[in-house]
Design an enzyme around this catalytic site. Sequence first.
Site, PDB file in Angstrom:
ATOM      1  CE  LYS A 221      -3.179   3.072   0.650  1.00  0.00           C
ATOM      2  NZ  LYS A 221      -3.656   3.401   1.979  1.00  0.00           N
ATOM      3  CB  CYS A 275      -3.141   8.237   0.847  1.00  0.00           C
ATOM      4  SG  CYS A 275      -4.545   7.393   1.600  1.00  0.00           S
TER       5      CYS A 275
END
Length: 452
Positions: A221, A275
Amino acid sequence: MYSLNKQFEELKKKIIDKESEICVVGLGQVGLPTALSFVNSGYNVTGVDTNEDLINKINNGISPFQEENLQEFIKESQKNERFHVSTKIDQVIENSNVIIVCVATPITKDIKPDMTSLKSVCDSLSKCDLNEKLILIESSLPPGTFEGLVIPFVQKPNQMCWGCYVPERLIPGHAFSEIKTTSRIIGELDTESGTLAKELYKTIVQAEIILTTFRVAEISKLVENTYRDVNIALANEIGIICEVYGIDFNELSRVCNSHPRVNLHQPGPGVGGPCLPKDPYLLLNPFNSEQIKSDIILNARKFNDKMPDHVFSLIKRALLEKNKKIENSVISVLGTAYKANVSDTRSSPAEKIIKQLLDLGCNVKVNDPNTEASFGGLYEKDILNTVKKSDLVVILTDHDEYKELDLNILSDRMNENPILVDTKRVFDKKEADTAGFLYVSVGYHNLKEEIN
């Protein structure tokens, strides 16, 4: 070969039959869509969050943030009574078969991972009987966190419990469709854990489900978002190089991207959201270890963080180009959300740009159709009122509403010699020229003035 122990088979059957009780901890832009996706699939779900205002909004059928179909799904879940919310995490964990953790893992001011929320959840897990439960972590984690912080609670002596790391891969604003159509990674603690998690997620994911080790999943991720951040930095730097050479990045991109192995990203005012500004730092800060050195990743991160300064410089140079005084000039900012068609303003480049303009003595008016966040500027709900009597319009977010604007109407509302700083390339330069604008963008301008 799968174990045939009774507890495993019983939980597997509950998951397949949708009789397992699911608890989702953290009802933010990942947790709430995740919880409602499982509700829509037929499960009973209880969402847990410490934010009482958020809980009250959900209980009153109000969407706590901008997300496609969220309001509709909240109201539908209230009708079928399969979704409940609570602030009592210990009680909900005890009554659940599956616990999915979606709490935020931000970074501190000194750019270190902040594991406060996750540690709080783990503290609650340590107090509960986790026997015959499946623990799934979706939160972004510094490498080693799953093993160092989560597994000790899962692998207690005399306890039959399973665990996986399942990183979220959704895009805020399109979370429900992303959950369905994006392939999902399951980092399994063991084969049984991976089997249970796959049976669960295939009820909401229509794309490929990829099983791997939890260590690979944990890093994957972070690498995905670091890849994007580094490539955006490259596009931003090439955009500035285009400005030096006097060519248009869009034309350069059209030509370069005709090559089958080249895919230049679009330059812009900087990188925001929950993010991309964070995950590269998580990648380089392993759990309970020294930071890993990486010139490429850290330099890319720093370059993207400096892009608001470049936009600020373009604004000042454009004002001077049209003989407008910088102090007391009227600047209209369109877009404070970090990306198109969302309400999220976390780490938005708009914040730094607006504050710099205010510090310079500019009069700043702000519009965003999805949020009233103005970062100190004067918020205007109506777009045309925002640009009225302004000297310069700067577009920082490419919301759909802005793409529908008529530049001729905008220029008529503005002061003489209007300027358009279009950092997201919402409009075509020729169209802006026809409407009487001085057109400026990241990756294109013909400004003469240099600002030191």
